[in-house]
Design an enzyme around this catalytic site. Structure first.
Site, PDB file in Angstrom:
ATOM      1  N   LYS A  32     -29.826  -9.446 -38.298  1.00 40.90           N
ATOM      2  CA  LYS A  32     -30.233  -8.403 -39.249  1.00 40.90           C
ATOM      3  C   LYS A  32     -31.715  -8.572 -39.556  1.00 40.90           C
ATOM      4  CE  LYS A  32     -29.245  -8.519 -43.844  1.00 40.90           C
ATOM      5  NZ  LYS A  32     -30.471  -8.150 -44.574  1.00 40.90           N
ATOM      6  N   ASP A  59     -31.912  -3.377 -41.664  1.00 36.90           N
ATOM      7  CA  ASP A  59     -31.445  -3.247 -43.060  1.00 36.90           C
ATOM      8  C   ASP A  59     -32.619  -2.872 -43.957  1.00 36.90           C
ATOM      9  OD1 ASP A  59     -30.094  -3.606 -45.494  1.00 36.90           O
ATOM     10  OD2 ASP A  59     -30.274  -5.790 -45.427  1.00 36.90           O
ATOM     11  N   LYS A  61     -32.346  -0.062 -46.114  1.00 36.84           N
ATOM     12  CA  LYS A  61     -31.749   0.545 -47.313  1.00 36.84           C
ATOM     13  C   LYS A  61     -32.553   1.742 -47.831  1.00 36.84           C
ATOM     14  CE  LYS A  61     -29.796  -3.821 -49.074  1.00 36.84           C
ATOM     15  NZ  LYS A  61     -30.443  -4.850 -48.276  1.00 36.84           N
ATOM     16  N   ASP A  64     -34.296   7.921 -51.038  1.00 33.25           N
ATOM     17  CA  ASP A  64     -35.370   8.826 -51.454  1.00 33.25           C
ATOM     18  C   ASP A  64     -34.801  10.236 -51.431  1.00 33.25           C
ATOM     19  OD1 ASP A  64     -37.972  10.027 -51.868  1.00 33.25           O
ATOM     20  OD2 ASP A  64     -38.876   8.260 -50.956  1.00 33.25           O
ATOM     21  N   THR A 119     -24.577  -6.854 -53.648  1.00 33.50           N
ATOM     22  CA  THR A 119     -23.704  -7.994 -53.978  1.00 33.50           C
ATOM     23  C   THR A 119     -24.327  -8.918 -55.026  1.00 33.50           C
ATOM     24  OG1 THR A 119     -24.519  -8.896 -51.897  1.00 33.50           O
ATOM     25  CG2 THR A 119     -22.279  -8.091 -51.916  1.00 33.50           C
ATOM     26  N   ARG A 211     -28.953 -17.359 -45.900  1.00 28.21           N
ATOM     27  CA  ARG A 211     -29.348 -18.734 -46.193  1.00 28.21           C
ATOM     28  C   ARG A 211     -28.358 -19.807 -45.769  1.00 28.21           C
ATOM     29  NH1 ARG A 211     -31.003 -16.690 -52.066  1.00 28.21           N
ATOM     30  NH2 ARG A 211     -29.415 -15.208 -51.409  1.00 28.21           N
TER      31      ARG A 211
END
Ligand code: C5P
Length: 233
Positions: A32, A59, A61, A64, A119, A211
């Site tokens: 990603k 990614d 996102k 608008d 999340t 991570r």
């Protein structure tokens, strides 16, 4: 839907990204590319990673007015990514415009999914800061239904919500779930988290792991552990 582990390449530069990807000699993980790396390096980073043979979830996102999102997607559609996304909060019209922009002249397009609620968002913050007072699960399900109505392929959501979404929207509606931690990891800024094994049990189609792999002492071993828990077992 092919279950897979997607590694979040949240790195500040191409140099660090390639140092990380070079660790993988025997496999080509689905990766990603998010805003940190894309804003630093631009579209060339997508083409370079694609050339190395990785599948890519871009990614960014988008959120608008519909016309601007359509234009943004037109600029992204020939990059060769496999999946990209918008915020469902942008409304059904915005999501329809995103599909229009993303569809190439031959009618093909990458998978398009919508972010429901991040999340990192909790019920409490949603109520106090953005004044949404409904239960978080209800909000997530409504956003997923909106995405489905607009013609999108699925949503990004918490793994804890994947089962509910498959039930409420459809089994083939793709759930891509970040917020993954191994049982022995710290949560960091994420709130709605679970393990790869539990995500599989609930029914996620793809897990996104950042991570817990990129900051692991042995990232390749951590990736294999995620695959083992989520795909193989
Ligand atoms: O490091 P960690 O595993 O928490 O990374 C999760 C990745 O998934 C980050 O790149 C983050 O931007 C992304 N993401 C998320 N929640 C969403 C959508 C994307 O955490 N709802």
């Amino acid at each position: 839907m092919g279950k897979d582990v997607i590694i979040a390449l949240d790195f500040p530069s191409a140099a660090e990204t390639f140092r990380f990807l070079d660790l993988f000699q025997d496999e080509k993980p689905f990766v990603k590319i998010g805003m940190e790396l894309f804003y630093a390096e631009g579209p060339s980073i997508v083409r370079e990673i694609k050339k190395r043979g990785h599948k890519i979830f871009l990614d960014l996102k988008l959120h608008d007015i519909p016309n601007t999102v359509k234009g943004g997607m037109q600029s992204l559609r020939n990059l060769g990514v496999d999946m990209t996304n918008v915020h469902a909060a942008g409304t059904i019209d915005m999501m329809k415009a995103a599909i229009e922009g993303l569809t190439r002249s031959d009618g093909t397009r990458p998978l398009l999914i919508a972010v429901t609620q991040l999340t990192s968002t909790s019920q409490e913050r949603m109520e106090k800061e953005i004044l949404i007072e409904k239960p978080l699960n209800e909000v997530v399900l409504q956003y997923a239904k909106n995405a489905h109505t607009a013609g999108l392929d699925g949503v990004v959501c918490s793994p804890l919500e994947a089962g509910m979404i498959h039930e409420g929207v459809g089994k083939d509606f793709v759930t891509v779930t970040p917020g993954i931690r191994f049982a022995d990891d710290a949560k960091g800024d994420q709130v709605r988290v679970t393990t790869p094994a539990k995500a599989k049990e609930i029914g996620s189609d793809y897990i996104v792991v950042g991570r817990s792999i990129t900051k692991a002492a042995d990232p390749v071993a951590a990736y294999r552990r995620a695959v083992e828990e989520f795909v193989t077992v």
